[in-house]
Write an enzyme that holds these catalytic residues in place. Structure first.
Site, mmCIF file in Angstrom:
data_model
loop_
_atom_site.group_PDB
_atom_site.id
_atom_site.type_symbol
_atom_site.label_atom_id
_atom_site.label_comp_id
_atom_site.label_asym_id
_atom_site.label_seq_id
_atom_site.Cartn_x
_atom_site.Cartn_y
_atom_site.Cartn_z
ATOM 1 N N CYS A 193 38.387 38.877 49.725
ATOM 2 C CA CYS A 193 38.893 37.897 50.446
ATOM 3 C C CYS A 193 39.865 36.977 49.838
ATOM 4 O O CYS A 193 39.540 36.668 48.459
ATOM 5 C CB CYS A 193 37.635 36.991 50.918
ATOM 6 S SG CYS A 193 38.113 35.473 51.483
ATOM 7 N N CYS A 253 38.606 33.242 48.777
ATOM 8 C CA CYS A 253 37.508 32.799 47.918
ATOM 9 C C CYS A 253 37.177 34.026 46.813
ATOM 10 O O CYS A 253 36.719 33.710 45.953
ATOM 11 C CB CYS A 253 36.323 32.439 48.489
ATOM 12 S SG CYS A 253 35.351 33.774 49.223
ATOM 13 N N CYS A 271 36.858 49.913 54.543
ATOM 14 C CA CYS A 271 35.337 50.300 54.358
ATOM 15 C C CYS A 271 34.828 49.059 54.115
ATOM 16 O O CYS A 271 34.987 48.576 52.838
ATOM 17 C CB CYS A 271 35.405 51.536 53.425
ATOM 18 S SG CYS A 271 33.627 51.924 53.739
HETATM 19 ZN ZN LIG Z 1 35.962 34.481 51.313
#
Ligand SMILES: [Zn+2]
Length: 138
Positions: A102, A105, A127
């Site tokens: 991500c 974060c 995946c």
């Molecule tokens: Zn995140």
């Protein structure tokens, strides 16, 4: 690509993440673990909606790009937008793989593979661990 000094929009200590996440979520998202195949809650989900990061709620994938890979984990052929994820070369397990995190974060989501012949528009397979995602139905 990233480096260890990178600052994310959402930045928390391990203790803070542990307080927020379940042990399984913490293991996968923050320690780059992998859930067992075929048991994740979104493996075969067809519900229309947006998949968010379970750690920070950033919108990461759309159900429209989810496809049946039969690999045991939720599979997408593209992220919601390229700036939502970041890629890190991962050579653990003696294989050269590309880790997907991500971008908001820094939490671990899964890996991306390409050229597998799934016949998707990008010929890529993101995946992704179910435990890294929260589906927000449309
Ligand atoms: Zn995140």
């Amino acid at each position: 690509m990233t480096d260890s000094t990178k600052q994310y929009a959402v930045q928390k200590s391990d203790a803070e993440w542990k307080a927020q996440l379940s042990p399984a979520e913490f293991h996968v998202l923050r320690k780059a673990g992998t859930e067992r195949p075929f048991v994740g809650e979104y493996t075969d989900t067809k519900t229309v909606g947006v998949y968010k990061c379970r750690a920070c709620e950033a919108e990461l994938f759309r159900s429209e790009t989810k496809f049946d890979s039969h690999c045991g984990w939720p599979s997408f052929y593209a992220p919601l937008a390229e700036d939502r994820v970041e890629y890190i070369e991962d050579s653990t397990l003696g294989m050269k793989r590309v880790e997907v995190r991500c971008a908001n974060c820094g939490s671990h989501l899964g890996h991306v593979f390409e050229g597998e012949g799934y016949g998707t528009p990008t010929d890529q397979r993101y995946c992704i661990n179910s435990v890294s995602l929260t589906l927000a139905p449309a």
